[in-house]
Design an enzyme around this catalytic site. Structure first.
Site, mmCIF file in Angstrom:
data_model
loop_
_atom_site.group_PDB
_atom_site.id
_atom_site.type_symbol
_atom_site.label_atom_id
_atom_site.label_comp_id
_atom_site.label_asym_id
_atom_site.label_seq_id
_atom_site.Cartn_x
_atom_site.Cartn_y
_atom_site.Cartn_z
ATOM 1 C CE LYS A 65 -11.098 -1.202 -2.935
ATOM 2 N NZ LYS A 65 -11.753 -2.398 -2.434
ATOM 3 C CE LYS B 188 -5.695 -8.602 -5.383
ATOM 4 N NZ LYS B 188 -5.666 -7.826 -4.282
ATOM 5 C CE LYS C 153 -4.249 -1.929 1.702
ATOM 6 N NZ LYS C 153 -5.184 -2.151 2.785
HETATM 7 P P1 ADP Z 1 -8.824 -4.310 -3.672
HETATM 8 O O1 ADP Z 1 -7.537 -4.998 -4.061
HETATM 9 O O2 ADP Z 1 -9.706 -4.075 -4.849
HETATM 10 O O3 ADP Z 1 -8.573 -3.057 -2.847
HETATM 11 P P2 ADP Z 1 -9.483 -5.516 -1.155
HETATM 12 O O4 ADP Z 1 -8.023 -5.507 -0.790
HETATM 13 O O5 ADP Z 1 -10.392 -4.540 -0.460
HETATM 14 O O6 ADP Z 1 -9.612 -5.329 -2.744
HETATM 15 O O7 ADP Z 1 -10.016 -7.002 -0.970
HETATM 16 C C1 ADP Z 1 -11.221 -7.376 -0.342
HETATM 17 C C2 ADP Z 1 -11.338 -8.886 -0.333
HETATM 18 O O8 ADP Z 1 -11.476 -9.370 -1.670
HETATM 19 C C3 ADP Z 1 -10.134 -9.613 0.267
HETATM 20 O O9 ADP Z 1 -10.563 -10.784 0.956
HETATM 21 C C4 ADP Z 1 -9.328 -9.965 -0.942
HETATM 22 O O10 ADP Z 1 -8.490 -11.056 -0.730
HETATM 23 C C5 ADP Z 1 -10.413 -10.263 -1.983
HETATM 24 N N1 ADP Z 1 -9.924 -9.918 -3.331
HETATM 25 C C6 ADP Z 1 -9.656 -8.684 -3.805
HETATM 26 N N2 ADP Z 1 -9.218 -8.718 -5.070
HETATM 27 C C7 ADP Z 1 -9.217 -10.030 -5.433
HETATM 28 C C8 ADP Z 1 -8.873 -10.718 -6.625
HETATM 29 N N3 ADP Z 1 -8.465 -10.073 -7.709
HETATM 30 N N4 ADP Z 1 -8.999 -12.068 -6.648
HETATM 31 C C9 ADP Z 1 -9.430 -12.726 -5.553
HETATM 32 N N5 ADP Z 1 -9.764 -12.139 -4.389
HETATM 33 C C10 ADP Z 1 -9.658 -10.808 -4.315
HETATM 34 N N1 TRP Z 2 -8.335 -6.578 5.781
HETATM 35 C C1 TRP Z 2 -9.458 -7.085 5.020
HETATM 36 C C2 TRP Z 2 -9.380 -6.545 3.587
HETATM 37 O O1 TRP Z 2 -8.718 -5.574 3.320
HETATM 38 C C3 TRP Z 2 -10.768 -6.701 5.643
HETATM 39 C C4 TRP Z 2 -10.876 -7.210 7.039
HETATM 40 C C5 TRP Z 2 -10.778 -6.473 8.164
HETATM 41 C C6 TRP Z 2 -11.084 -8.570 7.434
HETATM 42 N N2 TRP Z 2 -10.911 -7.268 9.262
HETATM 43 C C7 TRP Z 2 -11.101 -8.547 8.852
HETATM 44 C C8 TRP Z 2 -11.243 -9.739 6.743
HETATM 45 C C9 TRP Z 2 -11.282 -9.727 9.597
HETATM 46 C C10 TRP Z 2 -11.424 -10.924 7.483
HETATM 47 C C11 TRP Z 2 -11.434 -10.911 8.884
HETATM 48 O O2 TRP Z 2 -10.029 -7.100 2.735
#
Ligand code: ADP
Ligand code: TRP
Length: 322
Positions: free
Chosen positions: A192, A189, A110
């Protein structure tokens, strides 16, 4: 069996979120006592616009319910409606080695993508550990990139139990390998932050445009194409039934069909797959009182569980009544 997971309200729900985390989690709601939440405290590490945070939280509530979260089966709430989790995060942080957090990929990724390196962002796995441990969770369904955080949670819980007796339950991550990494329109992958998403509740024209922009090679229409290396095929397998997948694979191998046609089929399959959720989402948007009530009931139930765990940990650590 207690199942727990959360999603950050930080943008639009996309196919990666859905197939990587939401669908497996929603299937599990029929197999145990599920707790699912909107991780708004977590989103504060990257989003500092209050109106936008509220809007995303609301949208995610509609998304979860539209995609099939059943409030009669699962406890559904906003993370910040259970502030006890922040106290548990502090208690856990006192036994969390710096090195454990320094090894977490998500923080480094990040920061590399331009998110400010705040203390909250660095300490985020500890808050996630508190989310999981405060509800005595057994199973945590998440996408592959969150697996390390569940491992950190296990380490922290074991340290607490070692120092203070068996106060915390050790959870297991649950990763659905088949959809562990859903690719975006550019083949990376889907995320967002890469601007390569296909949002599930996207407006029709905009979604079609994005599907048509999926990257392909320059094989001519009449030539055979390799279905095994095609991004279109990978995405199609998520949304089409096996017979349609087999037909498309055969058409790839036969030649005579261009990528544009395959993309149209892919768009149709995505659009059809989410027809029912789209209809439900529109109905939910017209009934905000119902959605608020679901979240309020969920928060009350979750808070009851959280208070018991927090009390147990406080006492074990030497806080509580003197
Ligand atoms: P982003 O990468 O779009 O910011 P997040 O980090 O908020 O998505 O991910 C939210 C959830 O969705 C997590 O459990 C993450 O592992 C799953 N996830 C996000 N992107 C993917 C992907 N491309 N393939 C599989 N799982 C994903
Ligand atoms: N960190 C997770 C994500 O970015 C969201 C999350 C916060 C989560 N607390 C959690 C997922 C506890 C599973 C269990 O997607």
């Amino acid at each position: 069996m207690r199942i727990l997971s959360g999603l950050q309200p930080s943008g639009r729900l996309h196919l990666g979120n859905y197939f990587g985390m939401m669908q497996p989690a929603l299937q599990l709601q029929h197999q145990g006592d599920a707790f699912y939440f909107i991780a708004d405290y977590h989103s504060l590490t990257s989003l500092h616009d209050p109106a936008m945070l509220r809007q995303h939280s609301w949208d995610l509530a509609l998304d979860f319910l539209a995609c099939g979260l059943d409030p009669a089966k699962a406890t559904f709430f906003r993370q910040s409606d259970v502030p006890e989790v922040c106290e548990l995060a502090w208690l856990l942080s006192t036994v969390t080695p710096m090195g454990l957090l320094e090894r977490c990929h998500s923080y480094k990724d990040k920061v590399a993508r331009g998110v400010d390196a705040s203390h909250g962002l660095f300490a985020y796995p500890v808050l996630m550990a508190a989310d999981i441990l405060i509800y005595d969770s057994d199973v945590v369904p998440v996408g592959k990139d969150q697996k390390q955080h569940v491992e950190v949670t296990r380490d922290i819980a074991k340290t607490v139990n070692h120092l203070y007796g068996e106060v915390l339950k050790i959870p297991e991550p649950r990763i659905q390998e088949a959809t562990a990494v859903v690719p975006g329109v550019d083949g990376q992958k889907m995320s967002k932050s890469y601007g390569n998403i296909l949002a599930i509740f996207e407006e029709e024209k905009a979604l079609k445009k994005k599907v048509m922009a999926i990257q392909t090679d320059s094989t001519a229409i009449e030539l055979p194409k390799d279905p095994d290396t095609s991004l279109i095929m990978t995405l199609y397998k998520l949304v089409a039934d096996p017979a349609a997948v087999a037909a498309m694979e055969a058409a790839f191998r036969a030649g005579g069909t261009g990528y544009g046609d395959f993309k149209k089929r892919l768009f149709e399959a995505i659009w059809t797959q989410f027809e029912e959720p789209r209809r439900r989402r529109a109905a939910l948007a017209d009934d905000p009182a119902y959605v608020r009530q679901v979240l309020q009931d969920g928060a009350e139930r979750a808070r009851g569980v959280a208070q018991l765990t927090l009390d147990r940990v406080r006492r074990a650590m030497g806080l509580g009544p003197l």
